[in-house]
Design an enzyme around this catalytic site. Structure first.
Site, PDB file in Angstrom:
ATOM      1  N   ARG A  79     -16.612 -55.441  18.219  1.00 26.69           N
ATOM      2  CA  ARG A  79     -15.962 -56.335  18.753  1.00 26.69           C
ATOM      3  C   ARG A  79     -15.445 -57.319  17.643  1.00 26.69           C
ATOM      4  NH1 ARG A  79     -18.559 -59.598  23.193  1.00 26.69           N
ATOM      5  NH2 ARG A  79     -16.627 -60.542  23.491  1.00 26.69           N
TER       6      ARG A  79
ATOM      7  N   CYS B 159     -19.789 -66.473  18.791  1.00 32.44           N
ATOM      8  CA  CYS B 159     -19.942 -65.278  19.415  1.00 32.44           C
ATOM      9  C   CYS B 159     -18.736 -64.983  20.150  1.00 32.44           C
ATOM     10  CB  CYS B 159     -21.331 -65.011  19.709  1.00 32.44           C
ATOM     11  SG  CYS B 159     -21.890 -66.367  20.939  1.00 32.44           S
TER      12      CYS B 159
END
Length: 278
Positions: free
Chosen positions: A176, A235
């Site tokens: 990601r 995040c």
């Protein structure tokens, strides 16, 4: 600074017994954590839900798990019976992924006496700790003074303006971070200049945190001399970044800054720059 972690053995021996918060959750199935809690939890543990209890109202541009208003978060804390000096231990079934958010939130509200059960429910069971299915009834306490935020944060405007002087650490999975996949947010990639530290890399194979010395060595390589006060953890939505905050404290490296909106907020505005690859 006391350790942010507590072992299963130390928890069993703790006196007075701390208030326990079960923070189990599943991003793909928001009801799964509560069902698992009802199937068996640490004795006396109260269930807390990531969306209902540990997050605020979403606007579409402030991320998937924005911080709650401090007044609302304080009311939630009082409703659980958390008062000054009352020890609290948080845990989950996901290697601390969600319990770390509860740890951070209570610290942010000024409640210092909170620790994360190292290894979570699995390490408790492995130590022959009992489980129960009965739901305890929380005993609320009268509201008390909530001091100014005790954990540092940065908003998206300040982060974008100060990128050149900050060390940004991204706690998402490497694929990601690199922008190879993006199952949740508006765009794939990462904040320019950010380096990757997948939160799972804080852990040993059994789900407990690595020893402080090992964490200190690994984070020092990422920080490259940058102080904790100039290090920003982010995040996808400000949840697993708390795991990296906790790991840095466990390593004795100080308390870094949390970017609560994280990639879900950053990527919601197509005018913000995006980087891909390593």
């Amino acid at each position: 600074m006391p350790s942010p972690l507590i072992s299963a053995a130390a928890l069993r021996a703790a006196s007075p017994a701390p208030l326990l918060l079960d923070c189990s959750f599943d991003l793909a199935d928001p009801g799964a954590g509560e069902r698992a809690y009802d199937a068996g939890h640490l004795p006396g543990a109260v269930y807390v839900h990531l969306d209902r209890d540990l997050s605020g109202t979403k606007t579409g541009t402030n991320g998937r798990h924005p911080l709650p208003a401090r007044e609302a978060a304080a009311a939630w804390m009082f409703s659980l019976g958390i008062a000054p000096g009352r020890p609290v231990v948080v845990y989950d079934r996901q290697n601390g992924m969600f319990a770390a958010r509860a740890w951070w939130l209570l610290r942010w509200l000024g409640h210092a006496d909170v620790a994360l059960l190292d290894g979570g429910l699995a390490t408790w069971v492995a130590a022959d700790g009992p489980l129960e299915t009965e739901r305890p009834v929380p005993q609320p306490v009268a509201p008390y003074r909530v001091n100014p935020p005790a954990m540092p944060t940065i908003d998206v405007t300040a982060l974008q303006a100060g990128l050149a002087g900050l060390r940004v650490i991204d706690a998402r999975a490497p694929e990601r971070y690199r922008g190879e996949v993006e199952p949740l947010d508006a765009a794939a990639g990462h904040i320019p200049g950010a380096v990757n530290r997948f939160f799972q890399h804080n852990l040993l194979p059994d789900g407990r945190f690595k020893p402080a010395e090992q964490l200190r060595e690994e984070y020092a390589a990422l920080l490259q001399g940058q102080a904790a006060s100039r290090t920003v953890m982010q995040c996808g939505s400000g949840v697993t970044a708390c795991h990296d905050v906790l790991a840095m404290e466990a390593a004795g490296l100080g308390t870094p800054v949390l970017y609560p909106g994280s990639w879900s907020e950053w990527s919601a505005d197509p005018s913000r720059p995006v980087a891909v690859g390593d």
